[in-house]
Design a protein around this motif. Sequence first.
Motif, PDB file in Angstrom:
ATOM      1  N   LYS A  25       0.855  -1.203  -0.014  1.00  0.00           N
ATOM      2  CA  LYS A  25      -0.202   0.172   0.053  1.00  0.00           C
ATOM      3  C   LYS A  25       0.939   1.293   0.059  1.00  0.00           C
ATOM      4  O   LYS A  25       1.849   1.175   0.806  1.00  0.00           O
ATOM      5  CB  LYS A  25      -0.867   0.229   1.313  1.00  0.00           C
ATOM      6  N   ALA A  28      -3.821   6.097   0.192  1.00  0.00           N
ATOM      7  CA  ALA A  28      -5.469   5.608   0.480  1.00  0.00           C
ATOM      8  C   ALA A  28      -6.098   6.949  -0.169  1.00  0.00           C
ATOM      9  O   ALA A  28      -5.540   8.167  -0.131  1.00  0.00           O
ATOM     10  CB  ALA A  28      -5.557   5.754   1.878  1.00  0.00           C
ATOM     11  N   ASN A  30     -10.374   7.852   0.112  1.00  0.00           N
ATOM     12  CA  ASN A  30     -11.292   7.395   0.716  1.00  0.00           C
ATOM     13  C   ASN A  30     -11.140   6.097   1.102  1.00  0.00           C
ATOM     14  O   ASN A  30     -10.297   5.722   1.781  1.00  0.00           O
ATOM     15  CB  ASN A  30     -12.556   7.532  -0.494  1.00  0.00           C
ATOM     16  N   ASP A  31     -12.035   5.030   0.782  1.00  0.00           N
ATOM     17  CA  ASP A  31     -11.817   3.714   1.236  1.00  0.00           C
ATOM     18  C   ASP A  31     -11.490   2.831   0.067  1.00  0.00           C
ATOM     19  O   ASP A  31     -11.206   1.775   0.242  1.00  0.00           O
ATOM     20  CB  ASP A  31     -13.202   3.136   1.588  1.00  0.00           C
ATOM     21  N   TYR A  32     -10.496   3.442  -0.841  1.00  0.00           N
ATOM     22  CA  TYR A  32      -9.773   2.500  -1.756  1.00  0.00           C
ATOM     23  C   TYR A  32      -8.299   2.770  -1.447  1.00  0.00           C
ATOM     24  O   TYR A  32      -7.754   3.457  -0.668  1.00  0.00           O
ATOM     25  CB  TYR A  32      -9.725   3.320  -3.187  1.00  0.00           C
ATOM     26  N   GLU A  33      -7.407   1.767  -1.993  1.00  0.00           N
ATOM     27  CA  GLU A  33      -6.028   1.718  -1.640  1.00  0.00           C
ATOM     28  C   GLU A  33      -5.162   1.706  -3.155  1.00  0.00           C
ATOM     29  O   GLU A  33      -5.938   1.002  -3.848  1.00  0.00           O
ATOM     30  CB  GLU A  33      -5.571   0.458  -1.043  1.00  0.00           C
ATOM     31  N   THR A  51     -16.059  -6.030  -6.373  1.00  0.00           N
ATOM     32  CA  THR A  51     -15.392  -4.948  -7.002  1.00  0.00           C
ATOM     33  C   THR A  51     -14.774  -5.345  -8.220  1.00  0.00           C
ATOM     34  O   THR A  51     -14.155  -5.991  -8.443  1.00  0.00           O
ATOM     35  CB  THR A  51     -14.131  -4.381  -6.021  1.00  0.00           C
ATOM     36  N   PRO A 102     -10.824  -1.318  -3.649  1.00  0.00           N
ATOM     37  CA  PRO A 102     -11.211  -1.078  -2.275  1.00  0.00           C
ATOM     38  C   PRO A 102     -10.221  -1.552  -1.502  1.00  0.00           C
ATOM     39  O   PRO A 102      -9.822  -2.605  -1.746  1.00  0.00           O
ATOM     40  CB  PRO A 102     -12.804  -1.744  -2.052  1.00  0.00           C
ATOM     41  N   ALA A 103     -10.043  -0.707  -0.179  1.00  0.00           N
ATOM     42  CA  ALA A 103      -9.391  -1.362   0.985  1.00  0.00           C
ATOM     43  C   ALA A 103      -9.605  -2.701   1.372  1.00  0.00           C
ATOM     44  O   ALA A 103     -10.967  -3.136   1.578  1.00  0.00           O
ATOM     45  CB  ALA A 103      -9.110  -0.465   2.249  1.00  0.00           C
TER      46      ALA A 103
ATOM     47  N   THR B  51     -14.842  14.004  -0.966  1.00  0.00           N
ATOM     48  CA  THR B  51     -14.173  13.062  -1.211  1.00  0.00           C
ATOM     49  C   THR B  51     -12.581  13.577  -1.412  1.00  0.00           C
ATOM     50  O   THR B  51     -12.321  14.771  -1.579  1.00  0.00           O
ATOM     51  CB  THR B  51     -14.538  12.555  -2.971  1.00  0.00           C
TER      52      THR B  51
END
Lengths: 123, 123
Positions: A25, A28, A30-33, A51, A102-103, B51
């Motif tokens: 990683k 980041a 938002n809730d994505y990596e 996803t 997404p994470a 965002t």
Amino acid sequence: MPESAVPVNLADKLSQFSELWSQKKVAALNDYEVKLAKLKGEFVWHSHEDTDEMFLVISGRLTIQLRDGDVVLGPGELFVVPRGVEHCPVADEETAILLLEPAGTLNTGDAGGPRTRAAEMLS
Amino acid sequence: MPESAVPVNLADKLSQFSELWSQKKVAALNDYEVKLAKLKGEFVWHSHEDTDEMFLVISGRLTIQLRDGDVVLGPGELFVVPRGVEHCPVADEETAILLLEPAGTLNTGDAGGPRTRAAEMLS
């Protein structure tokens, strides 16, 4: 300026690891990596039910095998594998990629098995 | 193989437009969009309340001005501007970037104004 306000240099990050098929990683969103990985050889057939998954090749050459054909990516080329679509990455030479999803998305998706690795934070 | 199963070549896509400060959609990932843009000069100060926004420089040099300092990005460098953080991109030379954010995110964020453009699909 916050300590985190430094750019992520992809080449620098890639120089910090040599392990193959292990996602690192680097940012980041938002809730994505945003993750980096080095690949060589063939992975395992798998899919991600929940996803899409984006592959961007940084160096080398990546073939994303799909059940109905291959997608071949060189540097500066990207491809999004739609959710639920079985795929199997293979690289004849060592290939560096940027991944976006997404994470918590696992490398082997729904297939599981011994090559499953959780993504690790790269310092 | 589905007709859409072709890689997105970023250089090819960039060769298809010359307009500055106009985001071109090149791929979708779940409810996110991958966009390209060419920048030169200074944009407007703005933020995105809902965002984070990822900038990856492909060519040129991008300075992301923040209220407490600048982040300077060269090719192969990325930065995520956190949600709610005011920023103003500026590029002394023509600079090509890849942007990643939720579909429908406007270039001027909460600032609005005459430089607002909806992202366009690049064929």
